[in-house]
Design a protein around this motif. Structure first.
Motif, mmCIF file in Angstrom:
data_model
loop_
_atom_site.group_PDB
_atom_site.id
_atom_site.type_symbol
_atom_site.label_atom_id
_atom_site.label_comp_id
_atom_site.label_asym_id
_atom_site.label_seq_id
_atom_site.Cartn_x
_atom_site.Cartn_y
_atom_site.Cartn_z
ATOM 1 N N VAL A 17 0.836 -1.203 0.000
ATOM 2 C CA VAL A 17 0.000 0.000 0.000
ATOM 3 C C VAL A 17 0.871 1.253 0.000
ATOM 4 N N GLY A 18 1.968 1.211 0.752
ATOM 5 C CA GLY A 18 2.846 2.377 0.809
ATOM 6 C C GLY A 18 3.399 2.738 -0.552
ATOM 7 N N SER A 19 3.884 1.753 -1.288
ATOM 8 C CA SER A 19 4.419 2.021 -2.621
ATOM 9 C C SER A 19 3.333 2.533 -3.553
ATOM 10 N N VAL A 20 2.141 1.950 -3.443
ATOM 11 C CA VAL A 20 1.029 2.384 -4.291
ATOM 12 C C VAL A 20 0.681 3.848 -4.014
ATOM 13 N N LEU A 21 0.596 4.221 -2.727
ATOM 14 C CA LEU A 21 0.260 5.597 -2.386
ATOM 15 C C LEU A 21 1.331 6.575 -2.872
ATOM 16 N N ALA A 22 2.597 6.208 -2.704
ATOM 17 C CA ALA A 22 3.678 7.088 -3.162
ATOM 18 C C ALA A 22 3.583 7.318 -4.667
ATOM 19 N N LEU A 23 3.355 6.260 -5.417
ATOM 20 C CA LEU A 23 3.249 6.387 -6.869
ATOM 21 C C LEU A 23 1.991 7.146 -7.272
ATOM 22 N N LEU A 24 0.903 6.926 -6.551
ATOM 23 C CA LEU A 24 -0.350 7.606 -6.883
ATOM 24 C C LEU A 24 -0.207 9.109 -6.738
ATOM 25 N N PHE A 25 0.351 9.551 -5.601
ATOM 26 C CA PHE A 25 0.495 10.991 -5.397
ATOM 27 C C PHE A 25 1.546 11.588 -6.323
ATOM 28 N N ALA A 26 2.558 10.814 -6.674
ATOM 29 C CA ALA A 26 3.528 11.297 -7.666
ATOM 30 C C ALA A 26 2.838 11.528 -9.005
ATOM 31 N N ALA A 27 1.951 10.608 -9.398
ATOM 32 C CA ALA A 27 1.216 10.779 -10.650
ATOM 33 C C ALA A 27 0.301 11.998 -10.600
ATOM 34 N N VAL A 28 -0.274 12.279 -9.427
ATOM 35 C CA VAL A 28 -1.117 13.463 -9.278
ATOM 36 C C VAL A 28 -0.312 14.728 -9.562
ATOM 37 N N LEU A 29 0.870 14.834 -8.953
ATOM 38 C CA LEU A 29 1.709 16.010 -9.151
ATOM 39 C C LEU A 29 2.143 16.161 -10.606
ATOM 40 N N VAL A 30 2.624 15.069 -11.190
ATOM 41 C CA VAL A 30 3.134 15.142 -12.564
ATOM 42 C C VAL A 30 2.002 15.470 -13.533
ATOM 43 N N THR A 31 0.830 14.875 -13.334
ATOM 44 C CA THR A 31 -0.306 15.159 -14.221
ATOM 45 C C THR A 31 -0.736 16.611 -14.102
ATOM 46 N N ALA A 32 -0.829 17.125 -12.866
ATOM 47 C CA ALA A 32 -1.235 18.521 -12.673
ATOM 48 C C ALA A 32 -0.252 19.472 -13.356
ATOM 49 N N CYS A 33 1.033 19.211 -13.186
ATOM 50 C CA CYS A 33 2.044 20.046 -13.859
ATOM 51 C C CYS A 33 1.931 19.922 -15.373
ATOM 52 N N GLY A 34 1.688 18.707 -15.845
ATOM 53 C CA GLY A 34 1.552 18.492 -17.278
ATOM 54 C C GLY A 34 0.372 19.229 -17.865
ATOM 55 N N VAL A 35 -0.746 19.282 -17.122
ATOM 56 C CA VAL A 35 -1.927 20.010 -17.596
ATOM 57 C C VAL A 35 -1.591 21.494 -17.759
ATOM 58 N N LEU A 36 -0.902 22.073 -16.772
ATOM 59 C CA LEU A 36 -0.526 23.485 -16.872
ATOM 60 C C LEU A 36 0.451 23.716 -18.023
ATOM 61 N N MET A 37 1.416 22.811 -18.174
ATOM 62 C CA MET A 37 2.399 23.003 -19.240
ATOM 63 C C MET A 37 1.755 22.859 -20.610
ATOM 64 N N GLU A 38 0.884 21.872 -20.779
ATOM 65 C CA GLU A 38 0.223 21.707 -22.079
ATOM 66 C C GLU A 38 -0.629 22.924 -22.401
ATOM 67 N N THR A 39 -1.272 23.491 -21.373
ATOM 68 C CA THR A 39 -2.048 24.703 -21.598
ATOM 69 C C THR A 39 -1.150 25.842 -22.060
ATOM 70 N N GLY A 40 0.019 25.979 -21.404
ATOM 71 C CA GLY A 40 0.939 27.032 -21.796
ATOM 72 C C GLY A 40 1.493 26.849 -23.195
ATOM 73 N N LEU A 41 1.687 25.598 -23.610
ATOM 74 C CA LEU A 41 2.300 25.332 -24.908
ATOM 75 C C LEU A 41 1.293 25.300 -26.049
ATOM 76 N N ARG A 42 0.066 24.828 -25.781
ATOM 77 C CA ARG A 42 -0.849 24.541 -26.886
ATOM 78 C C ARG A 42 -2.097 25.410 -26.916
ATOM 79 N N ALA A 43 -2.384 26.143 -25.840
ATOM 80 C CA ALA A 43 -3.661 26.862 -25.783
ATOM 81 C C ALA A 43 -3.737 27.935 -26.862
#
Length: 866
Positions: A17-43
């Motif tokens: 469970v610990g590894s799953v939670l660490a990876l899950l929250f890492a994906a949350v951060l990377v996805t959120a940053c990716g959404v902002l970056m894609e908006t900046g690059l493609r909007a």
């Protein structure tokens, strides 16, 4: 091995469970940053003002340099412009000669303010235009007629309704040359346009625009496909790529120190690109989103890799007996690595995919906050695509696989009998590769500290995250050494303080240094990261507030409900009885062009245009004199000590600058002052700054006067707002809080992720000691005594994390503080520091004692068999 991997995952879900939670929250951060970056690059922004013009030719919205020329690997750097760039009006003739062009419509855009009877701006800031350019939207008259004289205007329907003005009414409009009354000759409407507009006659619009023989843009109407028409315009005129090539040539071949490069030419826009031509802030918003998301994503990925690697390492250490047994019954190292690798791939893919939807939601929320705070214009759309989501899943899966393979490496390289022995008692010696790597990271962090102290301003502040990561990774790799050193220093005292719990805690720490180091590392990262972020902000904020308070000597600050304070109002204020002095101030941004660390760079600076002598303002001049800051030829400048250090300039030297609209100048430094954080790092002559802004007006007046001056100031014009020194300070504090909010919003998410990982790691580490606790109970230890051991261990772990975390944060803060303020002593609030210490120890105790109590539940004989 794939089947075995599935079986082991099913059988060890609680421990994973610990590894799953660490990876899950890492994906949350990377996805959120990716959404902002894609908006900046493609909007893209839907064109409104230029909706009817197939092609728009306008000024550039950024300025660039060629940092390095390696043949095909050219490296450029661009910085958005603060002010809209204008282009020569003579280009109309050249555009008209391009094949396929039927009509060229010049566009003048300038800020104005439509005021109601109380002097308040109606519908925020409006833009003025010449009526001839109404067809670019297109605007059509709904009532009345076009303006035929300088004292007539046409209002768009939105403004007319908001101000309750009809044809024939009198409207007061604040512009470059003051507040004037106009007759509303007509009301016009445009389908879908949200931009408040005021239309003037052509001669009057040219006066208010203020840039002789120049225009904001051209709307080009022609035959055929707009893309083909754009290509013909680019080929015929020095626009777009041709201008960029010309500037690059200047930078590579003809530019010497002290020379200014040629200004970039106009840019051609078609399709949705036209939206950026009419909204200059959009380019800066794109840059903000890309820079913010890029820096946040970089730190997030490094932190996530650090946390996930630690979590997987701890999970695999807890499986030491299982791996050793598999080796003993004949499993080859390749089979073990294959099994662990497939487990990691499965866990990484599932956990990362589960974090993507939450990451998208977080990205949406962050974007909404940036829009609501005015950091991104509301016309800027959020762009969602599959790329950030795929990247988040790929990075999470790869991180899990690499972390698992790295953690299982030693267990598969030693003999099966040695593996069984290490499962019972971990080795004391660190591997050579781990030791060398840890020392290298410590050296890199130390070197970056030294570099941060040798540069200035923004570069020093931006280095903080890198310093923390390097030093924390080094401390994590050498963690067992740090734990053993701590035990050697305080072990005797703990043993004397508690002959049972303290003694056993010390013994456990000595033999389980690797296990405890895995627990100390995330606590250290949390404290070091949080302390660096919070106290960097407080250090810069404290210095900014102090400098602003010490330098502000004006009794009153006069602003405007419209786009600025015109020159005629400033003259009227100077003539008031009781007024001892007035300074007109324009807030803008300039771009410095200099060499840093052996490489050419562009850096934006807050700047102000000043009338001199400066009344009500003390910049703490250390050399030269501000009284020499005169003229509109761009030949004088004053720099803060930090900016002067970046340029390597002193009084009498010349520097390369680009004004807010991109105009290059090479002024001579006439003064160096010390209060750059409080007021801006560059001071320019007022007339020069005014000529290169959109409004051509002062942003505020600093007034020195007696107690009766305030009422006289308010009576000068209904458009004025008057605040005293305390009110002006409150406005500056609000602006500073907004800037701090942006930084804390971005990096605060990482702190939350680290805190979650800390709890996750502590719970995993404690829950994996069920057999150990049961054995202590079976040999005679009471439940209270076992919990006492855990408490002493938690205190020891928290203490080591505090010491190491502060040892990382202190040099980092010293380097940043020295680079930004010139003093190596950061501003630390004792209450905040005490809260961080309490939070660190509280997490250590709570996340250790609660799972320990659960591990002690039930009969020891049954638990030791589990």
């Amino acid at each position: 091995m794939l089947g075995l991997a599935f079986a082991t995952v099913r059988g060890r879900l609680p421990s994973l469970v610990g590894s799953v939670l660490a990876l899950l929250f890492a994906a949350v951060l990377v996805t959120a940053c990716g959404v902002l970056m894609e908006t900046g690059l493609r909007a893209q922004i839907r064109p409104e003002r230029y909706g009817a013009a197939p092609v728009v030719v306008a000024g550039p919205q950024s300025t660039s340099i060629l940092k390095r020329d390696d043949g095909p690997a050219e490296m450029t750097e661009s910085v958005p412009l603060q002010e809209p760039a204008t282009i020569p009006a003579s280009l109309a003739g050249d555009l008209a000669k391009v094949p396929g062009v039927r009509n060229v419509v010049p566009e003048l855009t300038f800020p104005v303010g439509l005021l109601d009877a109380a002097g308040r701006a109606v519908h925020g800031r409006a833009h003025g235009h010449a009526w001839e350019s109404a067809r670019l939207t297109p605007y059509t008259l709904r009532a009345g007629r076009a303006p035929a004289s300088p004292d007539e205007i046409v209002l768009d329907a939105v403004l007319a309704d908001a101000a309750r003005l009809k044809v024939g009414a009198t409207a007061r409009v604040l512009g470059r040359d003051g507040l004037h009354a106009y007759t509303v000759a007509g009301v016009a409407g445009a389908g879908g346009s949200r931009q408040p507009a005021v239309f003037f006659s052509a001669p009057r619009a040219a006066e208010l625009f203020g840039h002789r023989d120049r225009v904001s843009a051209f709307g080009v109407f022609g035959s055929g496909d707009p893309e083909h028409l754009k290509d013909r315009i680019d080929a015929a005129l020095p626009t777009s790529k041709n201008a960029a090539a010309r500037v690059s040539l200047d930078l590579k071949d003809g530019l010497k120190d002290g020379d200014a490069p040629a200004a970039a030419g106009p840019v051609t826009y078609v399709g949705d690109e036209r939206g950026f031509a009419e909204e200059p802030r959009a380019s800066a918003a794109r840059e903000t989103l890309v820079m913010l998301s890029g820096s946040l994503a970089g730190i997030s990925i490094m932190v996530a890799a650090f946390v996930v690697a630690g979590t997987f390492g701890l999970a695999l250490r807890q499986r030491g007996r299982e791996i050793a047994l598999l080796r003993a019954i004949g499993a080859t190292p390749a089979q073990i690595r294959s099994m662990i690798g497939k487990e990691a791939l499965l866990i990484g893919a599932v956990a990362s995919a589960a974090g993507v939807p939450l990451g998208v939601a977080v990205g949406r929320w962050m974007f909404g906050e940036l829009v609501s705070k005015g950091m991104v214009p509301d016309v800027f759309p959020l762009t969602l695509g599959p790329v950030p989501m795929l990247i988040a899943v790929a990075l999470g899966t790869a991180t899990a696989w690499l972390s698992a393979r790295g953690a299982v490496r030693r267990a598969t390289r030693i003999r099966p009998t040695e593996a069984l022995g290490e499962a019972a008692a971990e080795p004391r010696a660190l591997g050579r590769a781990r030791t060398v790597t840890g020392l290298v990271f410590l050296a890199l962090g130390t070197a970056l500290c030294v570099v941060a102290m040798s540069v200035a301003g923004e570069t020093a502040a931006m280095s903080a995250g890198g310093i923390v990561i390097f030093l924390t990774v080094g401390a994590a790799l050498l963690g067992p050494w740090l734990v053993r050193i701590a035990v050697a220093l305080v072990g005797g005292a703990l043993g004397r303080a508690s002959r049972v719990g303290g003694y056993l805690a010390v013994a456990n720490t000595r033999t389980g240094a690797r296990r405890l180091a895995a627990v100390v590392s995330p606590l250290t990262l949390m404290l070091a990261f949080a302390g660096t972020i919070v106290f960097t902000q407080s250090t810069i904020g404290h210095a900014t507030v102090r400098q602003a308070a010490e330098g502000m000597r004006a009794d009153y600050v006069v602003g405007s409900a419209g786009p600025g304070v015109p020159a005629d109002i400033a003259r009227a204020v100077r003539a008031l009885p009781g007024v001892a002095g007035v300074t007109e101030v324009i807030d803008t941004r300039v771009i410095g062009d200099f060499h840093e660390l052996g490489e050419r760079t562009l850096r934006p600076y807050r700047a102000l245009g000043l009338t001199v002598p400066a009344h009500g303002l003390d910049l703490d001049v250390r050399a030269g004199s501000l009284d020499r800051l005169r003229g509109d030829a761009g030949n004088t400048v004053a720099l803060s000590t930090l900016a002067a250090g970046s340029f390597g300039a002193s009084v009498g030297d010349t520097v390369r600058l680009r004004l807010g609209d991109g105009t290059p100048i090479t002024p001579t430094v006439v003064a160096v002052y010390d209060r750059g954080l409080g007021f801006g790092d560059v001071a320019l002559p007022y007339d020069l700054t005014r000529a290169h802004t959109a409004s051509g007006m002062a942003d505020r007046l600093l007034v020195v006067g007696d107690g009766s001056t305030r009422d006289r100031l308010a009576a000068v014009s209904p458009a004025l707002t008057v605040t005293d020194r305390a009110g002006a300070q409150a406005d500056r504090d609000a602006a500073a809080e907004l800037n701090d909010w942006v930084n804390l919003l971005a990096l605060g998410m990482i702190i939350v992720f680290i805190a979650i990982s800390v709890v996750n790691t502590l719970v995993m580490a404690t829950a994996g000691r069920v057999r150990e606790f049961a054995l202590l109970r079976l040999v005679g230890g009471t439940r209270r005594q076992v919990l006492g051991v855990v408490r002493w261990e938690a205190l020891l772990v928290g203490g080591v994390a505090l010491i190491v975390g502060m040892a990382i944060a202190v040099p980092t803060l010293a380097a940043v503080s020295y680079g930004v303020t010139g003093s190596a002593v950061p501003h630390v609030r004792p209450v905040v520091l005490a809260a961080m210490v309490a939070a660190t120890l509280g997490l250590a105790f709570a996340a250790t004692l609660l799972p320990a109590r659960a591990a002690l539940a039930g009969r020891p004989a049954e638990r030791i068999r589990g």
